[in-house]
Scaffold this active site. Structure first.
Site, short mmCIF file in Angstrom:
data_model
loop_
_atom_site.label_atom_id
_atom_site.label_comp_id
_atom_site.label_asym_id
_atom_site.label_seq_id
_atom_site.Cartn_x
_atom_site.Cartn_y
_atom_site.Cartn_z
N ARG A 4 -1.69 36.82 -16.03
CA ARG A 4 -0.31 37.23 -15.10
C ARG A 4 -1.30 37.49 -13.59
O ARG A 4 -1.10 37.16 -11.93
CB ARG A 4 0.02 38.89 -14.59
N ILE A 13 -0.65 49.36 -25.15
CA ILE A 13 0.26 50.57 -23.67
C ILE A 13 0.99 49.54 -24.02
O ILE A 13 1.17 48.40 -23.77
CB ILE A 13 -1.06 49.86 -22.85
N TYR A 53 -7.90 47.05 -17.07
CA TYR A 53 -6.62 46.17 -17.14
C TYR A 53 -6.64 44.77 -17.69
O TYR A 53 -6.92 44.07 -16.02
CB TYR A 53 -5.20 46.76 -16.91
N LYS A 92 -7.49 48.07 -21.95
CA LYS A 92 -6.49 47.53 -22.13
C LYS A 92 -6.43 45.82 -22.28
O LYS A 92 -6.46 45.85 -21.44
CB LYS A 92 -4.70 47.92 -20.98
N THR A 143 2.00 48.09 -14.05
CA THR A 143 2.42 46.11 -13.62
C THR A 143 4.28 46.32 -13.69
O THR A 143 4.87 46.18 -13.20
CB THR A 143 1.32 45.33 -14.09
N TYR A 157 -5.18 37.28 -8.15
CA TYR A 157 -4.80 35.95 -6.89
C TYR A 157 -6.71 35.82 -6.16
O TYR A 157 -6.57 34.56 -5.86
CB TYR A 157 -4.39 36.09 -5.62
#
Length: 293
Positions: free
Chosen positions: A138, A203, A133, A161, A44, A107
Site C-alpha cells: 500500500r 492487527i 507498521y 505490525k 489505515t 509515496y
C-alpha cells in the site's frame, strides 16, 4: 497489551460521510463483548487518508470515551510527513491511548536511513509506546529487517505490525531484535502461520466482522493448539481473502453493514462502494464462514 486479536477498526460514517457515533458505539461494544484485545482507531483501515486532522482526533477520542477503559485503544498516527506524524502522536499524549501505530511514509519512498530517522524522531517526541507498521503493497515503502533492528533499540518502539505476507521475515527480524520486541501480523490470511513462527497476534481487518473467531484463533495459537486453530482459521480463509477483493476497507465496510454492525457502508472519494459482482462474493464468504445464514 499488544498481543492476541487487535482490530484495525473501520470508521463508520452516515450517508453524508460524517462520523456515525451510534455505529461507532455499536462497534466498540461488539469488540468489548467479543474479547478483542485492543482497538486500533483511525489506522489505515479507519480511512485516515480521507479524514481531516480534526476528524482524526475526534474519532480517536470518541473511541476512547466509548471504550470506557474496558478495552485498550491504539491511535493510528502515521503520516508521510514526519512533522505531521509527531503532531498527531503528541495530540494523544495523556489521552488514555495505550500506544500508537505508525505506518511507513507512503509515496515519498524514503531510504532506509530516512525511515530510521523518521520513526526515531516520532518516538523521541513522546513517551507513548510506538508500533511500526510495514505494508509495502500500500505504501511503496518497505522497512527492511536491519532497519527494524536499529529502531528496536529506541526505548519506546516496542514492536511492528508486519503486513508483507512474507513469513520468512519473522525469523529475519527475530534474529536481529531483543526478545521483548513484539511481532504482530498485519495479514489475516497468513496470521496463524505468523503466530506459529513466534508472532504475538494479529492487527486484523477480518476481526471487524468475525471478532470472536479471531480471538479464538489467537487464543488457540497461544495455547499451541494448532489443530483446532487451523480448522477455525480455514473456515475463515475465503473471507480473509475476499475482504481484499477491492481496496480495503471497501469490502469490510459493506460486510459490516450487511451484518448490521454499522448503519451505512459510506466511504469518501476516491474510495467507491463495493461493486455488485463483489457484493455477491463477499456475501458468499459470510455464509461460508457462518457469519450469515
Amino acid at each position: 497489551m499488544f498481543a492476541g486479536s487487535i482490530v484495525a477498526l473501520i470508521t463508520p460514517m452516515d450517508v453524508r460521510g460524517n462520523l456515525c457515533r451510534s455505529s461507532l458505539r455499536k462497534l466498540v461494544n461488539y469488540h468489548i463483548n467479543s474479547g478483542t484485545s485492543a482497538i486500533v482507531s483511525v489506522g489505515t483501515t479507519g480511512e485516515s487518508a480521507t479524514l481531516s486532522h480534526e476528524e482524526h482526533g475526534t474519532v480517536v477520542m470518541q473511541t476512547l470515551e466509548l471504550a470506557n477503559e474496558k478495552i485498550g485503544v491504539i491511535a493510528g498516527t502515521g503520516s508521510n510527513d514526519t512533522a505531521e506524524a509527531i503532531s498527531l502522536t503528541k495530540r494523544f499524549e495523556n489521552s488514555g491511548v495505550i500506544g500508537c501505530l505508525s505506518v511507513t511514509p507512503y509515496y515519498n519512498r524514503p531510504t532506509q536511513e530516512g525511515l530510521y530517522q523518521h520513526f526515531k524522531a516520532i518516538a523521541n517526541s513522546t513517551n507513548l509506546p510506538q508500533i511500526l507498521y510495514n505494508v509495502p503493497s500500500r505504501t511503496g515503502c518497505d522497512i527492511l529487517p536491519e532497519t527494524i533492528a536499529r529502531l528496536s533499540q529506541v526505548e519506546n518502539i516496542v514492536g511492528i505490525k508486519e503486513a508483507t505476507g512474507d513469513l520468512s521475515r519473522i525469523n529475519q527480524i527475530t534474529n536481529l531484535v531483543k526478545n521483548d520486541f513484539i511481532l504482530m501480523s498485519g495479514d489475516d490470511a497468513t496470521a496463524l502461520d505468523f503466530m506459529k513462527l513466534g508472532g504475538k497476534g494479529v492487527i486484523s481487518v477480518t476481526a471487524n466482522i468475525a471478532a470472536k473467531q479471531m480471538v479464538e484463533i489467537c487464543q488457540l495459537a497461544h495455547q499451541q493448539d494448532f489443530n483446532k486453530a487451523n480448522k477455525l482459521n480455514q473456515s475463515l480463509m475465503f473471507l480473509h481473502k475476499v475482504l481484499f477483493c477491492e481496496s480495503n476497507p471497501i469490502a469490510v465496510k459493506w460486510a459490516a453493514k450487511k451484518l448490521g454492525l454499522i448503519k451505512s457502508d459510506t466511504l469518501r472519494l476516491p474510495m467507491t462502494p463495493l461493486s455488485v459482482i463483489n457484493q455477491l462474493q463477499v456475501e458468499q464468504a459470510l455464509i461460508k464462514s457462518g457469519l450469515q445464514m
